[in-house]
Design a protein around this motif. Structure first.
Motif, short mmCIF file in Angstrom:
data_model
loop_
_atom_site.label_atom_id
_atom_site.label_comp_id
_atom_site.label_asym_id
_atom_site.label_seq_id
_atom_site.Cartn_x
_atom_site.Cartn_y
_atom_site.Cartn_z
N HIS A 8 -9.31 -0.85 10.81
CA HIS A 8 -9.39 0.50 11.38
C HIS A 8 -8.07 0.89 12.04
N TRP A 9 -7.46 -0.07 12.74
CA TRP A 9 -6.16 0.20 13.36
C TRP A 9 -5.11 0.50 12.30
N ALA A 10 -5.07 -0.32 11.25
CA ALA A 10 -4.08 -0.13 10.20
C ALA A 10 -4.28 1.20 9.48
N ALA A 11 -5.54 1.56 9.24
CA ALA A 11 -5.82 2.84 8.59
C ALA A 11 -5.32 4.01 9.44
N GLU A 12 -5.49 3.89 10.75
CA GLU A 12 -5.03 4.95 11.65
C GLU A 12 -3.50 5.04 11.65
N LEU A 46 0.81 -1.22 0.00
CA LEU A 46 0.00 0.00 0.00
C LEU A 46 0.85 1.27 0.00
N GLY A 47 2.11 1.16 0.41
CA GLY A 47 2.99 2.32 0.38
C GLY A 47 3.24 2.87 -1.01
N LEU A 48 2.87 2.10 -2.02
CA LEU A 48 3.03 2.58 -3.40
C LEU A 48 1.91 3.51 -3.82
N LEU A 49 0.84 3.58 -3.02
CA LEU A 49 -0.29 4.45 -3.32
C LEU A 49 -0.19 5.74 -2.53
N PRO A 50 -0.85 6.79 -2.99
CA PRO A 50 -0.94 7.99 -2.15
C PRO A 50 -1.56 7.63 -0.80
N ARG A 51 -1.12 8.32 0.24
CA ARG A 51 -1.54 7.96 1.59
C ARG A 51 -3.06 7.91 1.74
N GLU A 52 -3.75 8.92 1.20
CA GLU A 52 -5.20 8.97 1.35
C GLU A 52 -5.88 7.76 0.70
N GLU A 53 -5.40 7.37 -0.47
CA GLU A 53 -5.97 6.22 -1.16
C GLU A 53 -5.69 4.93 -0.40
N ALA A 54 -4.49 4.81 0.16
CA ALA A 54 -4.15 3.62 0.93
C ALA A 54 -5.04 3.50 2.16
#
Length: 201
Positions: free
Chosen positions: A163-167, A100-108
């Motif tokens: 939810h934890w990972a998104a945070e 997911l680090g390859l995507l923009p932060r908001e999209e990830a």
């Protein structure tokens, strides 16, 4: 485990047609080992040909009822008691998360929140099934209830993790996609240059 083992296991409890077995997959077993109608009917034909099951009744429109043979019962017991080394499960969602680090932060972040939402909807479906079915008919349904409960708890865990990972992505220090390097690193001096040699006078 395979579809073959699942079908043999179901037929241990009672004879059934392809339609009966498909219903079992649709209501509970399919949440841990999904199978399409064509796969189930194809596997039943193979099991019949190998003598592990047999046709015990035929009805209209080609409906066949299958029963387990003694060989099929022995195969099921062998499968249940066979010791196997645990193997890591393949998880496409976790594989994507790894990158997911390859995507923009908001999209990830949104990808993770979408996963949490999908898990919540799946959990609601399983809870509704749990609350509408009679799970005390026989040992097949009792054990089916155990499998269903695993699905409910697993999806609850998926939501909590997502939810934890998104945070972590939202507030952490992870960088966005790396920019193409324009400088070269000189290992011998520990300095970087832009690719142009210095001109000494």
């Amino acid at each position: 485990m395979s579809l073959r083992n699942a079908l043999l296991g179901l037929l241990v409890f009672r004879p059934g047609s392809g339609y009966d077995l498909l219903k079992m997959f649709d209501t509970s077993l399919g949440y841990v080992w999904p199978a399409k109608q064509s796969q189930i009917y194809g596997e039943l034909t193979k099991l019949d040909a190998t003598g592990l099951i047999k046709v015990t009744d035929e009805g209209p429109r080609g409906r066949k009822q299958y029963s387990l043979t003694p060989e099929g019962h022995a195969e099921t017991v062998r499968w249940l008691t066979e010791n196997r080394e645990s193997r890591p499960l393949r998880n496409p969602m976790l594989l994507q998360t790894f990158f997911l680090g390859l995507l923009p932060r908001e999209e990830a972040v949104q990808r993770l929140l979408d996963h949490a939402e999908a898990s919540a909807k799946e959990q609601d479906t399983l809870v509704a099934l749990r609350d509408t079915e009679d799970w005390d008919k026989d040992m097949l349904t009792v054990c089916g209830r155990l499998v269903l409960e695993h699905g409910i708890r697993q999806r609850e865990l998926e939501q909590e993790w997502a939810h934890w990972a998104a945070e972590q992505l939202r507030t952490g220090t992870l960088a966005g996609p790396a920019e193409p390097a324009t400088d070269t690193y000189q290992a011998d001096t520990g300095t970087a240059n832009s690719g142009q040699d210095e001109v000494s006078s």
